[in-house]
Design an enzyme around this catalytic site. Structure first.
Site, mmCIF file in Angstrom:
data_model
loop_
_atom_site.group_PDB
_atom_site.id
_atom_site.type_symbol
_atom_site.label_atom_id
_atom_site.label_comp_id
_atom_site.label_asym_id
_atom_site.label_seq_id
_atom_site.Cartn_x
_atom_site.Cartn_y
_atom_site.Cartn_z
ATOM 1 N N GLN A 4 7.078 2.367 -6.439
ATOM 2 C CA GLN A 4 8.245 3.431 -5.806
ATOM 3 C C GLN A 4 9.568 3.518 -6.487
ATOM 4 O OE1 GLN A 4 7.578 5.242 -3.003
ATOM 5 N NE2 GLN A 4 5.607 3.975 -2.939
ATOM 6 N N TYR B 189 0.585 -1.222 -0.116
ATOM 7 C CA TYR B 189 0.147 -0.003 0.099
ATOM 8 C C TYR B 189 0.862 1.404 0.154
ATOM 9 C CZ TYR B 189 -0.195 -0.176 5.113
ATOM 10 O OH TYR B 189 0.144 -0.408 6.504
ATOM 11 N N GLU B 190 0.188 2.411 -0.300
ATOM 12 C CA GLU B 190 0.821 3.645 -0.242
ATOM 13 C C GLU B 190 1.896 3.841 -1.510
ATOM 14 O OE1 GLU B 190 -0.192 6.204 1.530
ATOM 15 O OE2 GLU B 190 1.015 7.595 0.230
ATOM 16 N N GLY B 191 1.328 3.099 -2.471
ATOM 17 C CA GLY B 191 2.152 2.869 -3.592
ATOM 18 C C GLY B 191 3.092 1.723 -3.425
#
Lengths: 592, 592
Positions: free
Chosen positions: B441, B434-436
């Site tokens: 990334q 999650y969060e990319g």
């Protein structure tokens, strides 16, 4: 829900173009022509895709249910187990005299792969039964064989292995379970065993437990361990079932994965048992089947990775997200499929190039076991003993890593249990632990196998690689893509082995500090060598002009990927190994 | 059951000897003297050890329960959430005007670490609330701030982030949720969002959803996305609660881990929403809080590894198995503890040396965010933007790997859910997603951050490392152990960046094929650099003659381990990167 299709073309390639099985002089191999193995694999594939795989997820969700010390497998597993048994799949390499088909162990391995990929937890019931069959076949008296083998061979009865106790796993010398001899030649077994896969269930009329225990008054430690057959139901002279024996499931373990298999605490309370093999030679009896058992676990590692890969690939082709950096590939759609993105492609190639080499290397190992068992080939026995820690330790470490990569391709959807990708990760995780944790495999490799027979098997391996490189020094492209990386990696392996020899004399910690790194270094050399040989086989296929060009070209390109992208790991492992024991052992225990 | 103790001495070392916070000119830092931060950390540690950690396992087992589209957190989580809130822990860096303590973000990070280690799933409720607070604080009107911030700052109300939809995660331009403007200036939000952490629960009177949606008629794709505040309960002028809004939890996801957090499908059916920031600038609004959000996830990765390590260490000291190869260490016992074995020591050192550097690097990142937010320091902003993909991607990849290693030390006991080691692995796994997702990334790092401002931040980083190496060229031991490995690794990083610049011009696939490898290569350089600086700080501690010698010597030895055993990975990553796009992109999509 995940799906699975047996990669029959790939398996056939390994059997017939890589191993060229029907040209080998191993007993039974000449019968293994391509049509025959294809027929077996297609049936195994159908069973796996249509029956076993669809029940994998439900087996994970339902798990095994425990009711007052008695437990049952998930409902979903009953039907396929019977199907698998009735189809004769569990008896493929069981001796004909005990009702089996008497095929080589290699064919058992090949037919088993799809079933492990499709449903590992369920396959373990027959895998453990196969282990019990093998142990009794090797170590049993004629009477024992007659009593137990037909029913185990057919999986009418299932088997288990009882080694671990709450306070001891790797160090079995600490074992407390005892076996008290009786006047009638039987023993009374008492103690507690834990982590017993398939320990209790309702799928077979009887369960045949193989139990390690100590006979009071015997040698201390590991030298005082004996092996016993302890059935759940006692068996009468006519092989009908008698009374319930003094063994019961004390609890069902709640595990991270393989939920579909009942992992039990087994309590033995003066249970009737029968010595298998010689007294106090229980560990030796376990060792004779160890290579085979560990090969089976190594296969689990990459067979899960294969299943996970198939699903990640399908998702990467289907899921639309973002646009290719080199320009739109799917102009008609709102976005391009994931597979256009280089990092997704990198991940898929990591998985594919690992799975295919792992398969070929494992099958090659199975062929060595056949030579050892069927021909008493000492060199094959020495080679498989050397390489067993690689097959078990390296292939399960990497198999797990590849399952994680496959799960990652799904993004958030990979984290949701209904998608099934988490199950591959959780199921594959156990293969790194049981049948000798991977740290123990690395210890076995560096502490024992490297130096076995004065290092002869290791030198043979190095020599075989060297000969291969010499024999293939003509084709400039092949040399650049395969031979040079293989040579370089093999040199790293030799240098690491040399470091162990030199520093290990002075300080055994120096060698053992690098054991896991060496297992991985050597694993990459083995798979690189396997890829170089597979690429040769694919070149031959291309040259023959008869086969599927795309298949062979894909095979070679996949091999090139492994050589270019995976073999560079050997230098990292070598550098770590050569840093020696000092960084690893620098801290006093209290300083942690 | 696992236990946890906040590593206060290590955190204090990072704050005061590594970062020397109270000497920095960042607003608020001069107040952060060692006594003050120790007092905060000790209280945070007590709460974490005594209240949060003991509930981690039960939160995993109970999970969140769903009842007809409404769901509740695990029973176990209610009490500690209140404790955490009442103790003011959720408001540590909330502005004083909104009821907080107004401390720097760095202190929020330091006080948060123990809570994440102790109970990640539970901590997420306050973490998401903190995110919602930050978004409204930066982008809200004065009226919006007055309405939402006091209640979010105190965690009386909790927050969520709603980005993902069933068909789009990374590619948010495909979003379908729409926001129709109303005459009164509000919007009607309709659509479905998935994977919404803390989406629905019964712990707060109100839940403030931040929702990305498209205003009909706006620009196509990602440029037409706006950000809205959509409360579960409408709020009256006097901030009392009004009617239920048109938002409901459609389902609770069954996930691999973080069971203690309610991950929800959220259905918006003409829900009343309020535009936050400018129309169509929703992504820009998300970006302003992205570094902070990603740093929080990076911290989750290694904070789980820290907790897993503490338990693996305790087990390795306690569990007796086998004898040391260099001779018995525990003659009074039946066997030696696991920690005598070099491969166990290697694994513990892998974990320890990673965790400590990850902490220092993350805290350093938090100090850059403070400089950026509190001083408008553009260089700090550029540096944290460059390094955010490392903190999020590399630290969570490695944190997960270290959790797996910690679990492995337990052998079979690590696979049993009651032992709790599986939970660390399963919980840490989400931080890679999650969060990319970490592949995104890596793409962000190589495709965007490396070239940002003409590559200036990257050149600054390289230059800072170079200066550090020059300034520390005197001490021969330090040069051998720290400077040489750092120089070599940094050279690999520069060479890889050069390869991207040269080949990426011709073929963007060539750069992106190496993106994940580059993220790891650069991650090792960053942690190696961090270790070199920490070792300097420890040397200073030793030289001062006032501190605990054992602590400083252990710190230096742990750093030496990282340099010797982890930095060699950079050469492997470089070799992979330099193999370019050809191996990765060789196969046509249909050839897979």
């Amino acid at each position: 829900m995940p799906s699975y299709t047996a990669p029959i073309r790939d398996i056939q390639f390994v059997l017939h173009e890589f191993l060229r099985v029907s040209e080998q002089d191993t007993p039974g191999y000449t019968d293994l022509d391509a049509d025959f193995t294809a027929a077996i694999l297609e049936e195994a594939g159908k069973l796996s895709s249509a029956v076993l795989a669809p029940l994998n997820l439900s087996g994970d969700h339902e798990a095994a249910a425990s009711t007052t010390g008695w437990c049952a497998r998930p409902r979903a597993s009953r039907r396929p187990s019977t199907r698998s048994r009735d189809g004769g799949w569990t008896a493929i390499d069981v001796a004909e005299e005990f009702g089996g088909q008497g095929l080589p162990y290699l064919m058992h391995t090949a037919a088993n792969e799809p079933m492990v990929s499709a449903n590992m937890a369920l396959n373990m019931y027959q895998g453990l039964t196969h282990g019990a069959y093998t142990a009794i076949k090797i170590h049993g008296t004629d009477a024992q064989k007659a009593c137990w083998l037909p029913k185990l061979g057919s999986c009418e009865w299932t088997g288990t292995m009882n080694l671990t106790e709450p306070h001891c796993g790797t160090d079995l010398g600490l074992m407390r379970t005892k076996a008290v001899p009786q006047e009638d030649g039987t023993y009374r077994i008492s103690g507690q065993k834990i982590f017993i896969s398939a320990g209790e269930h309702d799928m077979a009329e009887n369960i045949v437990h193989l139990v390690l225990a100590k006979i009071p008054g015997g040698p201390e430690g590991i030298k005082g361990v004996s092996l016993f057959v302890v059935p759940k139901m006692l068996v009468n002279e006519d092989v009908s079932l008698g009374a319930r024996n003094g063994v019961a499931c004390g609890a069902l373990e709640d595990k991270m994965g393989i939920h579909g298999n009942a992992t039990c605490v087994m309590n033995y309370d003066e249970a009737e048992g029968y010595l298998l093999g010689e007294a106090h030679k229980g560990m030796r009896a376990m060792f004779t089947m160890m290579n085979e058992a560990r090969l089976g676990v190594g296969l689990q590692g990459w067979a899960q990775s294969e299943a996970a890969y198939q699903n990640a690939l399908a998702y990467a082709k289907d899921r639309l997200q973002g646009r290719a950096v080199t320009g739109t590939k799917n102009p008609a759609g709102p976005a391009d499929p994931l597979i256009v993105h280089p990092d997704i492609r990198r991940s898929l190639m990591d998985q594919k190039s690992f799975n295919e080499a792992a398969r070929a290397f494992t099958y090659w190992g199975a062929s060595m076991i056949d030579r050892s068992h069927k021909m008493g080939d000492a060199q094959a026995e020495a080679m498989i003993s050397l390489l067993t820690p690689i097959i078990k330790g390296f292939l399960t470490d990497k198999g797990f890593e590849m399952c994680v990569q496959a799960q990652q391709i799904f993004g958030g959807h990979g984290y949701i249990e209904d998608g099934g990708m988490s199950q591959f990760v959780r199921d594959a995780r156990i293969a790194m632990i049981y049948e000798g944790a991977n740290g123990v495999q690395a210890l076995d490799l560096v502490g024992r196998k490297l130096a076995a027979q004065g290092g002869k098997p290791m030198m043979t391996l190095i020599e075989e690689i060297k000969v291969f490189c010499k024999e293939n020094a003509e084709d400039a492209d092949f040399v650049r893509d395969f031979i040079e990386p293989l040579k370089s990696a093999s040199k790293d392996m030799q240098q690491a082995a040399m470091f162990f020899m030199q520093s290990g004399m002075k300080d055994p910690d120096a060698a053992l500090s690098g054991s896991t790194d060496f297992m991985h270094l050597m694993g990459h050399v083995c798979l690189g060598w396997t890829w170089a040989r597979m690429a040769k086989a694919a070149q031959a296929g291309l040259a023959s002009g008869t086969g599927d060009r795309d298949f062979y070209e894909t095979k070679i390109a996949t091999g090139r990927y492994y050589m270019a992208r995976q073999l560079p790991a050997t230098k990292m492992h070598l550098a770590r190994i050569e840093s020696g024991a000092a960084p690893v052992m620098a801290l006093e225990v209290d300083a942690f």
